[in-house]
Scaffold this motif. Structure first.
Motif, PDB file in Angstrom:
ATOM      1  N   PHE A 180       2.540  -0.631   6.633  1.00 38.44           N
ATOM      2  CA  PHE A 180       3.501   0.398   7.026  1.00 38.44           C
ATOM      3  C   PHE A 180       4.214   0.864   5.764  1.00 38.44           C
ATOM      4  O   PHE A 180       4.990   0.112   5.178  1.00 38.44           O
ATOM      5  CB  PHE A 180       4.570  -0.149   7.984  1.00 38.44           C
ATOM      6  N   GLY A 181       3.986   2.103   5.383  1.00 38.22           N
ATOM      7  CA  GLY A 181       4.663   2.616   4.194  1.00 38.22           C
ATOM      8  C   GLY A 181       3.765   3.576   3.455  1.00 38.22           C
ATOM      9  O   GLY A 181       2.643   3.868   3.886  1.00 38.22           O
ATOM     10  N   SER A 182       4.252   4.087   2.327  1.00 39.96           N
ATOM     11  CA  SER A 182       3.466   5.014   1.525  1.00 39.96           C
ATOM     12  C   SER A 182       3.683   4.750   0.043  1.00 39.96           C
ATOM     13  O   SER A 182       3.420   5.614  -0.791  1.00 39.96           O
ATOM     14  CB  SER A 182       3.868   6.459   1.851  1.00 39.96           C
ATOM     15  N   SER A 211      -7.382  -0.264   3.183  1.00 41.75           N
ATOM     16  CA  SER A 211      -7.516   0.184   4.564  1.00 41.75           C
ATOM     17  C   SER A 211      -6.652   1.423   4.700  1.00 41.75           C
ATOM     18  O   SER A 211      -5.666   1.584   3.985  1.00 41.75           O
ATOM     19  CB  SER A 211      -7.068  -0.902   5.537  1.00 41.75           C
ATOM     20  N   ASP A 212      -7.085   2.317   5.598  1.00 43.70           N
ATOM     21  CA  ASP A 212      -6.446   3.626   5.712  1.00 43.70           C
ATOM     22  C   ASP A 212      -6.180   3.892   7.185  1.00 43.70           C
ATOM     23  O   ASP A 212      -7.105   4.039   7.978  1.00 43.70           O
ATOM     24  CB  ASP A 212      -7.399   4.675   5.100  1.00 43.70           C
ATOM     25  N   THR A 213      -4.900   3.905   7.551  1.00 44.25           N
ATOM     26  CA  THR A 213      -4.479   4.140   8.933  1.00 44.25           C
ATOM     27  C   THR A 213      -3.891   5.542   9.066  1.00 44.25           C
ATOM     28  O   THR A 213      -3.954   6.153  10.117  1.00 44.25           O
ATOM     29  CB  THR A 213      -3.422   3.076   9.333  1.00 44.25           C
ATOM     30  N   GLY A 214      -3.330   6.011   7.928  1.00 39.96           N
ATOM     31  CA  GLY A 214      -2.742   7.351   7.931  1.00 39.96           C
ATOM     32  C   GLY A 214      -2.805   7.963   6.540  1.00 39.96           C
ATOM     33  O   GLY A 214      -2.111   8.930   6.247  1.00 39.96           O
ATOM     34  N   GLY A 215      -3.590   7.346   5.662  1.00 41.09           N
ATOM     35  CA  GLY A 215      -3.696   7.862   4.291  1.00 41.09           C
ATOM     36  C   GLY A 215      -3.675   6.786   3.235  1.00 41.09           C
ATOM     37  O   GLY A 215      -3.719   7.063   2.027  1.00 41.09           O
ATOM     38  N   SER A 216      -3.611   5.534   3.659  1.00 41.82           N
ATOM     39  CA  SER A 216      -3.343   4.430   2.729  1.00 41.82           C
ATOM     40  C   SER A 216      -4.411   4.126   1.688  1.00 41.82           C
ATOM     41  O   SER A 216      -4.185   3.302   0.804  1.00 41.82           O
ATOM     42  CB  SER A 216      -3.077   3.155   3.509  1.00 41.82           C
ATOM     43  N   ILE A 217      -5.566   4.786   1.771  1.00 49.04           N
ATOM     44  CA  ILE A 217      -6.523   4.703   0.659  1.00 49.04           C
ATOM     45  C   ILE A 217      -6.426   5.991  -0.157  1.00 49.04           C
ATOM     46  O   ILE A 217      -6.328   5.962  -1.387  1.00 49.04           O
ATOM     47  CB  ILE A 217      -7.967   4.525   1.187  1.00 49.04           C
ATOM     48  N   ALA A 275       2.696  13.508  15.789  1.00 49.46           N
ATOM     49  CA  ALA A 275       1.829  12.772  16.727  1.00 49.46           C
ATOM     50  C   ALA A 275       1.479  11.403  16.138  1.00 49.46           C
ATOM     51  O   ALA A 275       1.495  10.387  16.844  1.00 49.46           O
ATOM     52  CB  ALA A 275       0.557  13.573  17.014  1.00 49.46           C
ATOM     53  N   PHE A 276       1.201  11.382  14.840  1.00 50.07           N
ATOM     54  CA  PHE A 276       0.862  10.107  14.182  1.00 50.07           C
ATOM     55  C   PHE A 276       2.013   9.115  14.306  1.00 50.07           C
ATOM     56  O   PHE A 276       1.797   7.936  14.616  1.00 50.07           O
ATOM     57  CB  PHE A 276       0.541  10.348  12.697  1.00 50.07           C
ATOM     58  N   TYR A 277       3.235   9.583  14.055  1.00 53.50           N
ATOM     59  CA  TYR A 277       4.370   8.657  14.065  1.00 53.50           C
ATOM     60  C   TYR A 277       4.836   8.302  15.486  1.00 53.50           C
ATOM     61  O   TYR A 277       5.863   7.660  15.668  1.00 53.50           O
ATOM     62  CB  TYR A 277       5.497   9.142  13.136  1.00 53.50           C
ATOM     63  N   ILE A 310       1.835   7.644  17.807  1.00 53.62           N
ATOM     64  CA  ILE A 310       0.654   6.817  18.130  1.00 53.62           C
ATOM     65  C   ILE A 310       0.646   5.542  17.286  1.00 53.62           C
ATOM     66  O   ILE A 310       0.406   4.442  17.794  1.00 53.62           O
ATOM     67  CB  ILE A 310      -0.648   7.630  17.897  1.00 53.62           C
ATOM     68  N   GLN A 311       0.903   5.691  15.979  1.00 52.32           N
ATOM     69  CA  GLN A 311       0.833   4.519  15.094  1.00 52.32           C
ATOM     70  C   GLN A 311       1.852   3.436  15.481  1.00 52.32           C
ATOM     71  O   GLN A 311       1.461   2.279  15.666  1.00 52.32           O
ATOM     72  CB  GLN A 311       0.988   4.963  13.624  1.00 52.32           C
ATOM     73  N   PRO A 312       3.154   3.763  15.650  1.00 52.02           N
ATOM     74  CA  PRO A 312       4.089   2.688  16.032  1.00 52.02           C
ATOM     75  C   PRO A 312       3.749   2.086  17.400  1.00 52.02           C
ATOM     76  O   PRO A 312       3.924   0.884  17.606  1.00 52.02           O
ATOM     77  CB  PRO A 312       5.459   3.375  16.066  1.00 52.02           C
ATOM     78  N   ARG A 356      11.392  -1.485  12.151  1.00 52.74           N
ATOM     79  CA  ARG A 356      11.564  -0.098  12.579  1.00 52.74           C
ATOM     80  C   ARG A 356      10.362   0.340  13.428  1.00 52.74           C
ATOM     81  O   ARG A 356      10.522   0.956  14.484  1.00 52.74           O
ATOM     82  CB  ARG A 356      11.698   0.778  11.325  1.00 52.74           C
ATOM     83  N   ARG A 357       9.150   0.004  12.969  1.00 49.65           N
ATOM     84  CA  ARG A 357       7.947   0.401  13.724  1.00 49.65           C
ATOM     85  C   ARG A 357       7.897  -0.279  15.088  1.00 49.65           C
ATOM     86  O   ARG A 357       7.496   0.309  16.080  1.00 49.65           O
ATOM     87  CB  ARG A 357       6.669   0.050  12.945  1.00 49.65           C
ATOM     88  N   ILE A 358       8.291  -1.547  15.129  1.00 51.61           N
ATOM     89  CA  ILE A 358       8.261  -2.275  16.408  1.00 51.61           C
ATOM     90  C   ILE A 358       9.259  -1.658  17.383  1.00 51.61           C
ATOM     91  O   ILE A 358       8.951  -1.436  18.557  1.00 51.61           O
ATOM     92  CB  ILE A 358       8.556  -3.781  16.185  1.00 51.61           C
ATOM     93  N   ALA A 395       5.368  12.116   3.215  1.00 52.15           N
ATOM     94  CA  ALA A 395       4.329  12.017   2.177  1.00 52.15           C
ATOM     95  C   ALA A 395       2.932  11.999   2.796  1.00 52.15           C
ATOM     96  O   ALA A 395       1.941  12.272   2.131  1.00 52.15           O
ATOM     97  CB  ALA A 395       4.554  10.760   1.330  1.00 52.15           C
ATOM     98  N   ASP A 396       2.845  11.688   4.094  1.00 49.77           N
ATOM     99  CA  ASP A 396       1.547  11.557   4.769  1.00 49.77           C
ATOM    100  C   ASP A 396       1.098  12.833   5.459  1.00 49.77           C
ATOM    101  O   ASP A 396       0.125  12.829   6.204  1.00 49.77           O
ATOM    102  CB  ASP A 396       1.623  10.459   5.848  1.00 49.77           C
ATOM    103  N   VAL A 397       1.803  13.939   5.216  1.00 47.73           N
ATOM    104  CA  VAL A 397       1.589  15.135   6.020  1.00 47.73           C
ATOM    105  C   VAL A 397       0.136  15.631   5.997  1.00 47.73           C
ATOM    106  O   VAL A 397      -0.357  16.139   6.998  1.00 47.73           O
ATOM    107  CB  VAL A 397       2.607  16.232   5.590  1.00 47.73           C
TER     108      VAL A 397
HETATM  109  N1  GLN Z   1       1.941   5.901   5.599  1.00 44.57           N
HETATM  110  C1  GLN Z   1       1.429   5.667   6.918  1.00 44.57           C
HETATM  111  C2  GLN Z   1       2.258   4.641   7.637  1.00 44.57           C
HETATM  112  O1  GLN Z   1       3.204   4.165   7.084  1.00 44.57           O
HETATM  113  C3  GLN Z   1      -0.001   5.241   6.874  1.00 44.57           C
HETATM  114  C4  GLN Z   1      -0.157   3.921   6.274  1.00 44.57           C
HETATM  115  C5  GLN Z   1      -1.563   3.452   6.314  1.00 44.57           C
HETATM  116  O2  GLN Z   1      -2.494   4.244   6.199  1.00 44.57           O
HETATM  117  N2  GLN Z   1      -1.721   2.182   6.547  1.00 44.57           N
HETATM  118  O3  GLN Z   1       1.974   4.297   8.769  1.00 44.57           O
END
Ligand code: GLN
Length: 478
Positions: A128-130, A172-178, A309-311, A313-315, A356-358, A423-425
């Motif tokens: 979780f983060g960028s 690993s890439d969940t929203g851009g992490s690679i 939408a990502f923020y 679905i992801q949390p 925060r995500r939880i 930053a993940d836009v």
């Molecule tokens: N920056 C996004 C997040 O914090 C994606 C992170 C990722 O790809 N793991 O969820």
């Protein structure tokens, strides 16, 4: 060392017998020793295991295995991939003593191919983060400027490659992490199509979004590593049977861009984006155009909804996945009994962003809010899929920026989570849709690296790599 520090040249020299895997590992350990004190890319270096594994590879060579596709190549793993008998902490205090009881499929595949796992790298807690600053352990620095973040969440893997410690790593890439750290550190990083690479043995963030992928200094190296880790795995029901990649490396062929249509969505150039970054992307598009590609200006009206939408679905997914870290099934045991024990284990074991995500995720999924938030985000996801499918039917790939900005100062965004999320836009759409995406270096802005993003159709990872290789080759000629 006579070998170039790339995946391809290392495996070629080890296979040719002009160097040994043992010598390569000595060199990698020397480089890590020399540089990692300043960069902080690694959480642990597996020195003894790596030396032993190198001996095994040399023995395989001596017994006639002289065409191992990754012979002697040192590869680091983001700390959310399991290697039996080693700690896998996912950058969290909660798992700092968790020893993996099995090995991830990607790791087995790398080892079978002759690669050597050299260590585990720093990451934002549970991915979780960028910026990699949300690691519970230490801050990783950008090798181009050590006052800046390397991006995240695979910042350790990326910085280790960018600093020249190792030729390749997995993230690993969940929203851009690679792709985002690759862009901020000036290396190549790819998120394959969802389902191309097994997630068995990856500590889950958002299960419908997560994908493992390679980080290296050249497109060819990324393709080579991906061609090894990909494939259907009976242990991951979401992995898919596919025609294997034809790594551009083997054919040595560079795609003729005159057969290629490249979409440029106007929504990928937004207000507030760094003008110098935008300029580098436009120049990159010109390079592709001069190389013969047809540039198609297009619009993806739903693209701006990808980030909100990502923020949601992801949390939602991450909060469910993190429920197992309660100090009983996994993690350090808390004080007291049952609820009190959960509370104290999670209170002490998890950092601010994970909490925060939880909280966000459980709120979004709670009765009354599920329809208002989660269901709406899923509807956006479905509508985006229709829109992107139609757009991608008319072109071969879509290009744009990876990140609206270059690497920022360490500490700069830590008190402002929303600006960190922004930053993940440009990266989250690929995860929402499952499509493949790569970041390829395309110059610098304010003296720091900028990456070009190339997105493709589902399972057309080959085209993404081919266009990336063509771009990289053309840029060398500029
Ligand atoms: N920056 C996004 C997040 O914090 C994606 C992170 C990722 O790809 N793991 O969820």
């Amino acid at each position: 060392m006579t070998t170039n520090w790339t995946v391809k040249s290392i495996r070629d020299s080890v296979n040719a017998g002009s160097t040994s895997a043992a010598a390569i590992i000595d060199e990698a350990l020397r480089r890590i020793d020399e540089k990692d004190g300043e960069i902080g890319a690694f959480l642990e270096v597996f020195s003894d295991d790596a030396r032993a594994a190198a001996k095994d590879v040399d023995a395989r060579h001596a017994s006639g295995e002289t065409d191992l596709p990754l012979a002697g190549v040192p590869i680091a793993l983001k700390d959310n991939m399991l290697v039996m008998g080693h700690i896998a902490s996912a950058g969290s205090k909660m798992l700092q003593n968790y020893e993996a009881s099995y090995t991830a499929t990607v790791v087995k595949k790398l080892q079978d191919a002759g690669a050597i796992i050299i260590g585990r790298t720093n990451m934002d807690e549970f991915a979780f983060g960028s910026s990699t600053e949300s690691s519970a352990f230490h801050v990783t620095k950008n090798p181009h400027d050590t006052s800046k973040v390397p991006g995240g969440t695979s910042g350790g893997s990326t910085a280790a490659v960018a600093a020249g410690m190792i030729p390749a790593a997995l993230g690993s890439d969940t929203g851009g992490s690679i792709r985002q750290p690759a862009s901020l550190c000036g290396v190549v990083g790819m998120k394959p199509t969802y389902g191309r690479v097994s997630r068995y043995g990856l500590i889950a963030d958002g299960s419908s979004l997560d994908q493992i992928g390679p980080i290296a200094t050249t497109v060819e190296d990324v393709a080579l590593v991906l061609s090894i880790i990909e494939g259907k795995d009976v242990k991951d029901a979401t992995s898919v049977v596919l025609a294997p990649l034809d790594p551009p490396i083997n054919g040595g062929k560079v795609l003729d861009l005159s057969t290629i249509r490249i979409g440029v969505p106007k929504e990928y150039f937004i207000d507030g984006m760094d003008e110098e970054v935008a300029a580098r992307i436009h120049e990159a598009i010109d390079v592709l155009k001069k190389g013969g590609a047809e540039i198609v200006n297009m619009s993806l009206p739903l693209a701006p909804y990808a980030l909100p939408a990502f923020y949601i679905i992801q949390p939602a997914e991450a909060s469910s996945n993190l429920a197992r870290f309660d100090g009983m099934r996994y993690g350090n045991r808390g004080e007291g009994v049952i609820e009190e024990s959960y509370r104290s284990a999670r209170g002490a074991g998890l950092g601010a962003e994970a909490k925060r995500r939880i909280m966000l995720g459980t709120f979004i999924l709670s009765a009354g809010y599920y329809d208002a938030f989660y269901k709406k985000a899923i509807a956006v996801r479905a509508a985006m899929k229709i829109e992107f499918d139609a757009a991608l039917a008319a072109v071969d790939v879509i290009v744009g920026p990876v990140s609206p900005v270059v690497a920022w100062g360490i500490g700069e965004k830590m008190d402002d989570p929303v600006s960190m999320y922004l930053a993940d836009v440009f990266t989250v759409s690929a995860n929402i849709l499952g499509i493949p995406g790569i970041s390829v270096p395309c110059g610098t802005a304010h003296g720091l690296p900028v990456g070009l993003q190339i997105l493709g159709k589902n399972f057309d990872d080959q085209k993404v790599l081919d266009v990336a290789l063509a771009f990289e080759t053309l840029r060398k000629g500029v």
